[in-house]
Every structure is written in structure tokens, then in C-alpha cells.
Design a protein around this motif. Structure first.
Motif, PDB file in Angstrom:
ATOM      1  N   ALA A   1       0.747  -1.401   0.203  1.00 33.44           N
ATOM      2  CA  ALA A   1      -0.201  -0.030  -0.131  1.00 33.44           C
ATOM      3  C   ALA A   1       0.782   1.188   0.147  1.00 33.44           C
ATOM      4  N   GLY A   2       1.513   1.343   0.922  1.00 31.13           N
ATOM      5  CA  GLY A   2       2.784   2.503   0.954  1.00 31.13           C
ATOM      6  C   GLY A   2       3.245   2.408  -0.519  1.00 31.13           C
ATOM      7  N   MET A   3       3.914   1.522  -1.285  1.00 34.09           N
ATOM      8  CA  MET A   3       4.713   0.767  -2.638  1.00 34.09           C
ATOM      9  C   MET A   3       3.343   1.945  -3.477  1.00 34.09           C
ATOM     10  N   LEU A   4       2.452   1.673  -3.320  1.00 33.55           N
ATOM     11  CA  LEU A   4       1.485   2.250  -4.360  1.00 33.55           C
ATOM     12  C   LEU A   4       1.982   3.832  -4.661  1.00 33.55           C
TER      13      LEU A   4
ATOM     14  N   TYR B   1       0.678  -1.360  -7.299  1.00 29.41           N
ATOM     15  CA  TYR B   1      -0.400  -1.962  -7.376  1.00 29.41           C
ATOM     16  C   TYR B   1      -0.615  -3.452  -7.853  1.00 29.41           C
ATOM     17  N   LEU B   2      -0.110  -3.817  -8.860  1.00 33.11           N
ATOM     18  CA  LEU B   2      -0.075  -5.011  -8.893  1.00 33.11           C
ATOM     19  C   LEU B   2       0.961  -6.177  -7.576  1.00 33.11           C
TER      20      LEU B   2
ATOM     21  N   GLU C   1      -2.373  -5.794  -5.395  1.00 33.28           N
ATOM     22  CA  GLU C   1      -3.631  -6.877  -5.578  1.00 33.28           C
ATOM     23  C   GLU C   1      -3.431  -8.199  -5.969  1.00 33.28           C
ATOM     24  N   VAL C   2      -1.899  -8.808  -6.119  1.00 37.61           N
ATOM     25  CA  VAL C   2      -1.551 -10.271  -5.589  1.00 37.61           C
ATOM     26  C   VAL C   2      -1.749 -10.510  -4.411  1.00 37.61           C
ATOM     27  N   GLY C   3      -0.820  -9.451  -3.605  1.00 39.28           N
ATOM     28  CA  GLY C   3      -1.059  -9.545  -1.941  1.00 39.28           C
ATOM     29  C   GLY C   3      -2.141  -9.739  -1.685  1.00 39.28           C
ATOM     30  N   SER C   4      -3.305  -9.081  -2.139  1.00 36.38           N
ATOM     31  CA  SER C   4      -4.791  -8.841  -1.832  1.00 36.38           C
ATOM     32  C   SER C   4      -5.499 -11.041  -1.563  1.00 36.38           C
ATOM     33  N   ARG C   5      -4.672 -11.158  -3.127  1.00 35.01           N
ATOM     34  CA  ARG C   5      -5.633 -12.713  -3.487  1.00 35.01           C
ATOM     35  C   ARG C   5      -4.949 -13.704  -2.644  1.00 35.01           C
TER      36      ARG C   5
END
Length: 131
Positions: free
Chosen positions: A33-36, A43-44, A47-51
Motif C-alpha cells: 500500500a505504501g508502494m502504491l 498496484y500489481l 492486487e496479488v497480495g490481496s488474493r
């Protein structure tokens, strides 16, 4: 025939592994989230981490059910794991809808709850080993 419901001293349980994976995935989510804010890869990774986090939440429910099943103990860990899965579902929905006002604080709460759950399983295992 008696079934052993407490782990042997020094043994790591499936529930502990599931909660540790969940906690690590939530920590990874906070990092990405900080990297966003600073990277195009954020973002990528988020997104992968959320899965992975959602899968870890499902694994936590499975581990709670499997831990309850042999000894027919309290179903409270199943309720905690299911509640966490509901929070994870809300978190994913808020993230997809781009509602950071609720997404970010809920992520912080989820990480804190996951750390507390992990500490609780470790404390319970140590208490059982000491007895």
C-alpha cells in the motif's frame, strides 16, 4: 481410544501456520500500500497480495475447523476465523470500489486482530506445553 487435542511441546500446529501466513500477508499488504504511492509496481503487488491474503483467510477457517473436529472443543476459533473472512471480504470489496477512507483503517484493524490471534495461539501452545 483417546484423541490428543493439544499439540506436543515444541510442535507448530496447522492453525499457527495459517494465522502466521495471514498475518504476514496483511503485513505485505501494508508495505505494498505504501508502494502504491511511490512505484508503478505497487498496484500489481497489492492486487496479488490481496488474493493471497484472502486465500490465507480461507485457510485460517479450514485450520480452525480441522483443529476443532478431533476433540469437539469450543467452536469459538471457527467463529473468529469466519469473522475474519467476513472482514477480508469487506476489505476486498472496499479496495475494488476504491474507498480508501474505510479500506485503510480496516486493514490496520485486520492486521492488529491477526497479530492478536497469532499471539493467542502461541500462548495457548506454550501453556499446554508447560502443563
Amino acid at each position: 481410544m483417546a484423541v490428543q487435542t493439544t499439540p506436543a511441546p515444541g510442535r507448530i500446529t496447522f492453525s499457527q501456520v495459517a494465522i502466521a501466513l495471514q498475518t504476514l500477508s496483511l503485513f505485505f499488504q501494508s508495505v505494498t500500500a505504501g508502494m502504491l504511492l511511490s512505484s508503478s509496481h505497487g498496484y500489481l503487488l497489492h492486487e496479488v497480495g490481496s488474493r493471497v491474503m484472502y486465500g490465507a483467510s480461507m485457510l485460517y477457517v479450514l485450520a480452525a475447523i480441522l483443529a476443532w473436529r478431533p476433540g469437539r472443543g469450543s467452536p469459538r476459533p471457527i467463529l473468529h476465523a469466519t469473522g475474519f473472512l467476513v472482514l477480508a471480504s469487506a476489505q476486498v470489496a472496499l479496495g475494488v470500489a476504491h474507498v480508501p477512507t474505510f479500506h485503510v483503517p480496516l486493514g490496520i484493524v485486520m492486521f492488529a486482530l491477526s497479530v492478536l490471534a497469532l499471539a493467542g495461539t502461541v500462548r495457548t501452545t506454550r501453556a499446554a506445553a508447560a502443563a
